[in-house]
Design an enzyme around this catalytic site. Structure first.
Site, PDB file in Angstrom:
ATOM      1  N   ARG A  81       0.843  -1.214   0.000  1.00 29.55           N
ATOM      2  CA  ARG A  81       0.000   0.000   0.000  1.00 29.55           C
ATOM      3  C   ARG A  81       0.871   1.256   0.000  1.00 29.55           C
ATOM      4  NH1 ARG A  81      -4.561   0.421   4.383  1.00 29.55           N
ATOM      5  NH2 ARG A  81      -2.787   0.856   5.734  1.00 29.55           N
ATOM      6  N   LYS A 184      -2.333   6.862   1.663  1.00 28.69           N
ATOM      7  CA  LYS A 184      -2.251   7.178   3.099  1.00 28.69           C
ATOM      8  C   LYS A 184      -1.300   8.364   3.281  1.00 28.69           C
ATOM      9  CE  LYS A 184      -2.369   4.605   7.431  1.00 28.69           C
ATOM     10  NZ  LYS A 184      -3.602   5.160   7.937  1.00 28.69           N
ATOM     11  N   GLU A 220     -16.186   6.636   4.079  1.00 28.53           N
ATOM     12  CA  GLU A 220     -15.587   5.935   5.222  1.00 28.53           C
ATOM     13  C   GLU A 220     -15.736   6.756   6.481  1.00 28.53           C
ATOM     14  OE1 GLU A 220     -11.421   4.943   4.872  1.00 28.53           O
ATOM     15  OE2 GLU A 220     -11.007   6.767   3.769  1.00 28.53           O
TER      16      GLU A 220
HETATM   17  N1  PLP Z   1      -9.267   4.395   6.380  1.00 24.22           N
HETATM   18  C1  PLP Z   1      -8.411   5.328   6.814  1.00 24.22           C
HETATM   19  C2  PLP Z   1      -8.611   6.725   6.381  1.00 24.22           C
HETATM   20  C3  PLP Z   1      -7.350   4.964   7.658  1.00 24.22           C
HETATM   21  O1  PLP Z   1      -6.499   5.884   8.110  1.00 24.22           O
HETATM   22  C4  PLP Z   1      -7.204   3.620   8.029  1.00 24.22           C
HETATM   23  C5  PLP Z   1      -6.088   3.212   8.882  1.00 24.22           C
HETATM   24  O2  PLP Z   1      -5.080   2.792   8.423  1.00 24.22           O
HETATM   25  C6  PLP Z   1      -8.111   2.686   7.545  1.00 24.22           C
HETATM   26  C7  PLP Z   1      -9.137   3.102   6.733  1.00 24.22           C
HETATM   27  C8  PLP Z   1      -7.970   1.237   7.874  1.00 24.22           C
HETATM   28  O3  PLP Z   1      -6.940   0.652   7.132  1.00 24.22           O
HETATM   29  P1  PLP Z   1      -6.137  -0.601   7.690  1.00 24.22           P
HETATM   30  O4  PLP Z   1      -7.140  -1.647   7.966  1.00 24.22           O
HETATM   31  O5  PLP Z   1      -5.225  -0.986   6.591  1.00 24.22           O
HETATM   32  O6  PLP Z   1      -5.451  -0.142   8.906  1.00 24.22           O
HETATM   33  C1  COI Z   2      -4.493   2.816  11.539  1.00 24.78           C
HETATM   34  O1  COI Z   2      -5.554   2.221  11.724  1.00 24.78           O
HETATM   35  O2  COI Z   2      -3.401   2.257  11.491  1.00 24.78           O
HETATM   36  C2  COI Z   2      -4.438   4.243  11.365  1.00 24.78           C
HETATM   37  O3  COI Z   2      -3.604   4.684  10.636  1.00 24.78           O
HETATM   38  C3  COI Z   2      -5.297   5.073  12.124  1.00 24.78           C
HETATM   39  C4  COI Z   2      -4.637   6.317  12.478  1.00 24.78           C
HETATM   40  C5  COI Z   2      -4.571   7.373  11.498  1.00 24.78           C
HETATM   41  C6  COI Z   2      -4.452   6.644  13.872  1.00 24.78           C
END
Ligand code: PLP
Ligand code: COI
Length: 340
Positions: A81, A184, A220
């Protein structure tokens, strides 16, 4: 000292640990991994991360498991990612092997900060990539720093696996349909701060975003994806402005394993009233089951959990995911790295 850490009551916050690991990109290549005990970065005042948002991060967790081993969840997916993000904002890609080697190294170096299994807490890894080279015109930097620090964390949303109330905020968008929402990058989080503040001030756990173009579909939720459950289906938004969550992808697979159908499609706001269960999911949130979602502007209130408890399918998914992360159930999808 780690001996005095109250593991069971850790917030989701920053706590200094012993070491972080760093790697510099210069002259078109990545250098050696460096270990640092400093929390400070010394960077150029014209660095592109400071001016033009050339900054990206990741988030993942390491767990101390009942068998005494340390497990790391889907770390290669975080590396991939980050590579997508790099392509999105013109940064050099961090190779998966480098990402993985640095993640494993920083965990081992800070082993005394991995919370014990019983506490329910975990060690959060924060990989960060920044443009450190100076530019004044709007151009990508020629030098970058990639680093990973770790910090022990507790639940992101109140109560951990307990229902919470959320709110749809229509006055602010987090990301545009063809913008950076799927990457991200820090700018998306800057764009979310005001809506997040409004949500918290009004007593909600977090803000929900609708799609920025039509303001019709669920996008989201703060720093987590959304899923709803109904009629034997796991339903989650398809959108170009949300982060492709690794947790969500894992839950989709686990839902299939449980015999549910998975639908990845647009979810109109009104459909919220038809869900039997719903949750916010992410590395930090794991699954945060949703009790109610209010739309302040239309004054609609969608009550999802009538009894205020997490639903049975969310509970199964949560338990399954945690059991895989903690090595309690077999890792049939090959998601876990065991560090001995
Ligand atoms: N959406 C956003 C905007 C996020 O910052 C996160 C955290 O990482 C997620 C979704 C969830 O992603 P993941 O399951 O890869 O942590
Ligand atoms: C995560 O779930 O890893 C995130 O990045 C959330 C966060 C921005 C605190």
């Amino acid at each position: 000292m780690s001996q005095s850490i109250d593991w069971a009551n850790l917030p989701f916050g920053y706590m200094p640990t012993d070491y972080n690991v760093r790697c510099t990109y210069r002259n078109g290549k990545w250098g050696e991994i460096e270990v640092s005990s400093s929390e400070i970065l010394n960077i150029h005042m014209a660095a592109t991360c400071l001016h033009y948002g050339q900054e990206a991060f990741e988030g993942q967790k390491a767990f101390r498991c009942p068998d005494g081993k340390i497990r790391l969840f889907r770390i290669d997916d975080n590396a991939e990612r980050l590579q997508q993000t790099c392509r999105g904002i013109m940064m050099p890609e961090v190779p998966t092997e480098l990402f993985r080697a640095m993640a494993e190294k920083v965990i081992r170096l800070n082993e005394r900060f991995i919370p014990p299994y019983e506490s329910g807490a975990s060690l959060y890894l924060r990989p960060l990539l920044i443009g450190t080279g100076a530019q004044v015109g709007v151009h990508p930097a020629e030098e970058y720093m990639f680093l990973i620090f770790v910090t022990p964390v507790g639940p992101y949303f109140k109560g951990g696996f307990a229902t919470n109330d959320y709110v749809i905020i229509r006055e602010y968008d987090r990301a545009a349909p063809l913008g950076t929402g799927r990457y991200k990058v820090g700018g998306n989080y800057a764009a979310s701060l005001r809506a997040n503040h409004i949500a918290h001030e009004a007593g909600y756990s977090c803000e929900f975003y609708l799609d920025a173009k039509e303001k019709k579909y669920i996008d989201e939720c703060g720093a987590a994806n959304f899923f709803g459950i109904k009629d034997g289906k796991y339903i989650t938004p398809k959108s170009t402005s949300i982060l492709p969550s690794i947790t969500n992808r894992s839950l989709q697979q686990l839902a299939l394993d449980l015999g549910l159908e998975v639908e990845c499609r647009q979810i109109p706001e009104e459909e919220l009233e038809t869900f039997e269960e719903a949750g916010a999911c992410g590395t930090a949130a794991v699954i945060s089951p949703i009790r109610r979602i209010d739309d302040l502007e239309s004054k609609k209130s969608y009550v999802i959990s009538k009894d205020g408890k997490p639903g049975p399918i969310s509970t199964k998914l949560y338990t399954k995911l945690r059991n895989i992360q903690y090595g309690i159930e077999p890792d049939v999808h090959n998601w876990v790295t065991v560090l001995d």
